[in-house]
Design an enzyme around this catalytic site. Structure first.
Site, short mmCIF file in Angstrom:
data_model
loop_
_atom_site.label_atom_id
_atom_site.label_comp_id
_atom_site.label_asym_id
_atom_site.label_seq_id
_atom_site.Cartn_x
_atom_site.Cartn_y
_atom_site.Cartn_z
N GLY A 19 39.69 34.06 34.73
CA GLY A 19 39.09 35.26 35.32
C GLY A 19 37.68 35.55 34.87
O GLY A 19 37.22 36.69 34.95
N SER A 20 36.95 34.52 34.41
CA SER A 20 35.57 34.81 33.97
C SER A 20 34.71 35.20 35.17
O SER A 20 33.82 36.05 35.04
CB SER A 20 34.97 33.63 33.20
OG SER A 20 34.77 32.52 34.02
N ASN A 21 34.97 34.63 36.33
CA ASN A 21 34.24 35.08 37.53
C ASN A 21 34.62 36.51 37.89
O ASN A 21 33.76 37.32 38.22
CB ASN A 21 34.53 34.17 38.72
CG ASN A 21 33.64 32.95 38.75
OD1 ASN A 21 32.46 33.05 39.06
ND2 ASN A 21 34.20 31.80 38.38
N ILE B 101 46.69 30.39 50.87
CA ILE B 101 46.81 31.72 51.48
C ILE B 101 47.66 31.61 52.74
O ILE B 101 47.36 30.80 53.64
CB ILE B 101 45.40 32.29 51.82
CG1 ILE B 101 44.54 32.32 50.55
CG2 ILE B 101 45.52 33.67 52.44
CD1 ILE B 101 45.07 33.18 49.44
N ASN C 193 36.40 32.39 49.32
CA ASN C 193 36.79 31.63 48.14
C ASN C 193 35.55 31.01 47.51
O ASN C 193 34.56 30.77 48.20
CB ASN C 193 37.75 30.51 48.57
CG ASN C 193 38.20 29.63 47.41
OD1 ASN C 193 38.59 30.13 46.35
ND2 ASN C 193 38.14 28.32 47.59
N HIS D 299 34.51 27.56 45.42
CA HIS D 299 35.00 26.23 45.05
C HIS D 299 33.95 25.57 44.17
O HIS D 299 32.76 25.62 44.48
CB HIS D 299 35.27 25.39 46.31
CG HIS D 299 35.93 24.10 45.97
ND1 HIS D 299 37.28 24.01 45.72
CD2 HIS D 299 35.42 22.86 45.78
CE1 HIS D 299 37.58 22.76 45.40
NE2 HIS D 299 36.46 22.04 45.43
C1 GAR Z 1 36.08 28.47 38.94
O1 GAR Z 1 35.21 27.44 38.53
C2 GAR Z 1 36.38 28.33 40.41
O2 GAR Z 1 35.33 27.78 41.15
C3 GAR Z 1 37.55 27.39 40.40
O3 GAR Z 1 38.33 27.80 39.31
C4 GAR Z 1 37.46 28.30 38.29
C5 GAR Z 1 38.02 29.62 37.81
O4 GAR Z 1 37.34 30.05 36.66
N1 GAR Z 1 38.28 27.46 41.64
C6 GAR Z 1 38.89 26.41 42.18
O5 GAR Z 1 38.91 25.31 41.66
C7 GAR Z 1 39.57 26.69 43.52
N2 GAR Z 1 39.91 25.47 44.17
P1 GAR Z 1 37.51 31.54 36.14
O6 GAR Z 1 39.00 31.86 36.16
O7 GAR Z 1 36.97 31.53 34.74
O8 GAR Z 1 36.74 32.44 37.06
#
Ligand code: GAR
Length: 190
Positions: free
Chosen positions: A12-14, A88, A102, A104
């Protein structure tokens, strides 16, 4: 007030960066974070940031209208998948046309599709000796990583970069671009 709901499955850093971005915005709020993972670190982040977080299981997501009804009741303007790994359901997509996006961690169409998430993507980029990688923010459709592209950003790779360094570069791009793209979308949505 425009309302954003975040979906996250892991760290969940994003999600944290997005929550920070809108914290003092009088017109946009992250109303809550939904997760399919009881152990997800995003739950700790939400507690610290004082944003409501809700866990749901497979049955609630695929077997009933629970999530759709919840999102409608919240007057959700935009659904943002920030590291969310479940597909989804078609009914949810139909209930929120062009309102689910989303992020990616690659330059789609490269390194997308089932099984391509997180470090699997960065390892594949490394194995193929790519000299650059990046991020793609796109609309969500019924197939993984195939919806219309909203925004891409790229970063150069060094031959010495391993999956960890690649992940770090990609995360930096995500933190820089994702909140701004979300802001422009919620403002465009009237
Ligand atoms: C992110 O890098 C995102 O782009 C990726 O998961 C990571 C989550 O990081 N998403 C995918 O690979 C979706 N196919 P976070 O939990 O630290 O935000």
């Amino acid at each position: 007030m425009k309302k954003i709901v975040l979906f996250a499955s892991g760290s969940g850093s994003n999600a944290e960066r997005i929550i920070h971005h809108f914290k003092n915005d009088p017109n946009v709020a992250v109303s809550c974070v939904l997760t399919n993972n009881k152990q997800a670190k995003v739950l700790e982040r939400c507690k610290r940031l004082k944003v409501p977080a809700i866990y749901f299981n497979r049955e609630a997501f695929y077997g009933a209208d629970t999530i759709i009804n919840f999102l409608k009741a919240q007057d959700t303007d935009l659904i943002v998948l920030a590291g969310f790994l479940w597909k989804i359901p078609a009914l949810l997509i139909a209930a929120f046309p062009n309102k689910i996006i989303n992020i990616h961690p690659s330059l789609l169409p490269k390194y997308g599709g089932k099984g391509m998430y997180g470090n699997h993507v960065h390892q594949a980029v490394k194995d193929n000796g790519e000299t650059e990688t990046g991020i793609t923010i796109h609309y969500v459709t019924k197939n993984y990583d195939e919806g219309g592209v909203i925004h891409q950003a790229r970063t150069a790779l060094e031959p010495t970069d391993g999956p960890l360094e690649i992940a770090e570069k990609v995360h930096q791009l995500e933190y820089e671009h994702f909140p701004i793209v979300i802001a422009s979308l919620v403002k465009d949505h009237g």
